[in-house]
Design a protein around this motif. Structure first.
Motif, PDB file in Angstrom:
ATOM      1  N   LEU A  91      -1.126   1.053  -4.008  1.00 20.09           N
ATOM      2  CA  LEU A  91      -0.010   0.415  -3.314  1.00 20.09           C
ATOM      3  C   LEU A  91       1.086   1.420  -2.985  1.00 20.09           C
ATOM      4  O   LEU A  91       1.692   1.372  -1.909  1.00 20.09           O
ATOM      5  CB  LEU A  91       0.545  -0.725  -4.172  1.00 20.09           C
TER       6      LEU A  91
ATOM      7  N   ALA B 121       4.242  -3.319  -5.884  1.00 18.16           N
ATOM      8  CA  ALA B 121       4.216  -4.447  -4.951  1.00 18.16           C
ATOM      9  C   ALA B 121       5.623  -4.853  -4.548  1.00 18.16           C
ATOM     10  O   ALA B 121       5.896  -5.130  -3.371  1.00 18.16           O
ATOM     11  CB  ALA B 121       3.473  -5.625  -5.583  1.00 18.16           C
TER      12      ALA B 121
ATOM     13  N   PHE C 151      -2.678  -9.445   1.556  1.00 15.46           N
ATOM     14  CA  PHE C 151      -3.338  -9.138   0.286  1.00 15.46           C
ATOM     15  C   PHE C 151      -4.621  -9.953   0.230  1.00 15.46           C
ATOM     16  O   PHE C 151      -4.588 -11.177   0.118  1.00 15.46           O
ATOM     17  CB  PHE C 151      -2.415  -9.482  -0.888  1.00 15.46           C
TER      18      PHE C 151
ATOM     19  N   LEU D 139       0.947 -10.719  -7.219  1.00  7.72           N
ATOM     20  CA  LEU D 139       1.185  -9.441  -6.534  1.00  7.72           C
ATOM     21  C   LEU D 139       1.487  -9.660  -5.053  1.00  7.72           C
ATOM     22  O   LEU D 139       2.368  -8.997  -4.484  1.00  7.72           O
ATOM     23  CB  LEU D 139      -0.033  -8.530  -6.696  1.00  7.72           C
TER      24      LEU D 139
ATOM     25  N   MET E  64       4.867  -8.624  -2.969  1.00  7.00           N
ATOM     26  CA  MET E  64       4.822  -7.834  -1.741  1.00  7.00           C
ATOM     27  C   MET E  64       5.380  -8.601  -0.546  1.00  7.00           C
ATOM     28  O   MET E  64       5.571  -8.016   0.522  1.00  7.00           O
ATOM     29  CB  MET E  64       3.371  -7.441  -1.426  1.00  7.00           C
TER      30      MET E  64
END
Length: 581
Positions: free
Chosen positions: A478, A526, A538, A552, A556
């Motif tokens: 990431l 994230a 994702f 997550l 994000m």
């Protein structure tokens, strides 16, 4: 003309009815026609046939400027005669008739706002370059929507001001295009005053309450919609020769006006949620009393829902048929100002230089009204205040950055499908002339396999050589994707991150093995992507998606797509939909 209509009304017949209603009551604003080809020509002819015999019809091209749209100086005559000569614009020319907007989905928000302002006020006011024009501009608007993608729609500013939205793509195409049977009487007046005849048609309080309740149940938050429906119901009654609105008129108006604006499925009422009551005893009442229909609003709502195509019902049920999303071409990036190229966005006063270009025609237009005061003889005097600079708008190039999990847990299950999905997305990015980048994470770190490029051959080669196995350094992946995205943004591009992983982080940023530290670092990475405002998707490719992947994605601020049993084609379709969102 049936009030409630069949279980699946024909959109073409509905469009012909809507055209008639607009013709007898232009206060309905007009109609938006999506698709249909020659069918919409028949609808336009039906509407124009109902206007007065000499009603003007004007088409608004997408490249029209403000001078032609609203009116202003006639530059040629002004320069020839030495005095200011003005001319009315296209909208004023259409007074008492119709304005046709081809390819309405491509109309800019600025132009839509100008047309909407004229529709609201019924007049054009143009004040610029020392010239003030004011004239009546009352017309019905016909929006021709040729959009293909779901997000390609006319701007809301103008679409909300027409009563009828009809998608002719679902129409049953007849062998011969019919017209409504009875002849349509033309308007006696060139343009009737608003509600000059509609107020003479009585409407009950129950009908008003039913329209408001139906609009609320369908998730329509605009006050224009129920008002348009009320006006349409009165027009239907007038068309049938009645002096009062019947229930059938209200049902048809709701189907034509409210149903296309639905943004949600109506929630079940408390009465519907309760179990069925036992049948009444034989002496509980007559058959007529037991067979009495429900409230008017329930009948109207049922008719509105029945008129929706099946796929629209499915989108509403999934929460995907709300207001139109921001209009941008698929694969296009953010809109930005430009000095030299792009879409023209008008002019502004200023001096040329530093990359800014002079607009000669607009400069002459600004100087023309003042020539007599400046002692014009046989030449044009241009002063500094007359200079006009061109303005342009461009769309930033997009960069799709793939962060692919090549760890052992992913390689054993979904790495092959992930590679196939990435290859399909790479091919699509190549067709759209967009750039791509590829980050893979496995073992103890992340690796930039492919810097941002347009080369599809290089991308495919890097993807084919991607090995699988080892730990899952999700935080490192990431972090690497965010750095690449920020580099692309610094170069004036619009990044979009696609993460394909099972979300099982077990390697921390420093390379140490340990699930708690790895998950904490992955969460921090994230959140950094979310704080940077980078659009992302994702894709959870684990066999059984867990809550960690969704958490997550939320950190994000990305679209979460759990695809436990999807193949490469399904993954490609999901990411394409996410990029359009």
């Amino acid at each position: 003309m049936s009030a409630a209509g069949d279980a699946a009304p024909d959109p073409f017949q509905d469009a012909l009815i809507a055209a008639r209603l607009c013709a007898i009551d232009p206060g309905l604003g007009g109609i938006s026609l999506r698709g249909g080809g020659d069918l919409r020509d028949a609808v336009m002819n039906e509407m124009i046939a109902g206007l007065c015999e000499d009603a003007p019809v004007r088409r608004v091209p997408s490249h029209i400027d403000d001078e032609r749209l609203l009116g202003g100086i006639d530059l040629t005559m002004t320069l020839a005669k030495g005095v200011v000569v003005s001319r009315i614009g296209l909208l004023a020319e259409a007074d008492g008739g119709a304005v046709v907007v081809p390819m309405a989905e491509r109309v800019s928000d600025a132009m839509a706002g100008r047309i909407a302002g004229v529709m609201d006020s019924g007049e054009v006011v143009a004040e610029r370059d020392g010239v003030a024009l004011r004239g009546q501009a009352r017309f019905v608007t016909i929006l021709l929507d040729d959009g293909i993608e779901a997000e390609e729609r006319p701007p809301a500013a103008i679409k909300e001001r027409v009563a009828f939205w009809i998608d002719l793509s679902f129409a049953r195409r007849p062998s011969l295009i019919p017209q409504l049977s009875d002849p349509l009487p033309r308007l006696v007046d060139r343009w009737p005053e608003p509600f000059s005849h509609g107020e003479q048609v009585a409407v009950s309080d129950a009908a008003l309450e039913a329209l408001a309740a139906t609009a609320s149940a369908l998730g329509i938050d605009s006050a224009r919609a129920p008002l348009f429906a009320l006006r349409a119901a009165r027009a239907i009654a007038r068309l049938a020769g009645r002096d009062a609105v019947a229930d059938a008129d209200v049902i048809l108006a709701a189907r034509l006006v409210l149903a296309p604006r639905a943004t949600r499925m109506p929630m079940a009422t408390e009465q519907e949620a309760q179990p069925e009551a036992p049948p009444p005893p034989p002496d509980a009442g007559s058959d007529e009393e037991r067979a009495a229909p429900g409230p008017l609003e329930d009948v109207i709502l049922a008719a509105a829902l029945a008129s929706l195509p099946k796929d629209v019902l499915a989108r509403i049920a999934q929460g995907g048929a709300g207001r139109a999303k921001p209009r941008c071409a698929h694969g296009a990036g953010e809109r930005r100002k430009s000095l030299a190229r792009g879409r023209p966005m008008g002019t502004r006063p200023g001096l040329p230089g530093g990359g800014q270009r002079l607009s000669l025609i607009d400069t002459l237009r600004a100087a023309a009204p003042w020539q007599r005061l400046r002692g014009r003889a046989d030449h044009i005097l241009v002063r500094r205040d007359d200079l006009r600079i061109r303005r342009f708008e461009t769309k930033a190039e997009t960069v799709t950055i793939f962060a692919v999990d090549a760890s052992g847990s992913s390689a054993l299950t979904r790495l092959a499908e992930a590679k196939g999905a990435v290859e399909l997305l790479l091919a699509e990015a190549y067709v759209k002339r967009a750039r791509v980048g590829l980050v893979a994470f496995r073992g103890s770190s992340a690796e930039l396999l492919l810097p941002v490029t347009r080369s599809l051959v290089r991308a495919r080669r890097s993807l084919a050589e991607l090995p699988g196995g080892g730990g899952t350094p999700l935080a490192a992946g990431l972090h690497a994707a965010r750095e690449l995205a920020e580099q692309a943004r610094a170069q004036g591009r619009t990044p979009f991150i696609v993460v394909l992983t099972d979300g099982s982080a077990n390697v921390a940023m420093d390379g140490s093995v340990g699930r708690p530290a790895a998950e904490a670092d992955a969460g921090a990475a994230a959140r950094a992507i979310g704080a940077a405002g980078i659009a992302a998707a994702f894709i959870d490719i684990s066999v059984r998606p867990r809550s960690g992947g969704a958490a997550l994605a939320a950190a994000m601020r990305a679209r979460y797509l759990p695809l436990p049993r999807a193949n490469a084609t399904a993954m490609h379709a999901a990411v394409t939909a996410a990029r359009k969102a």
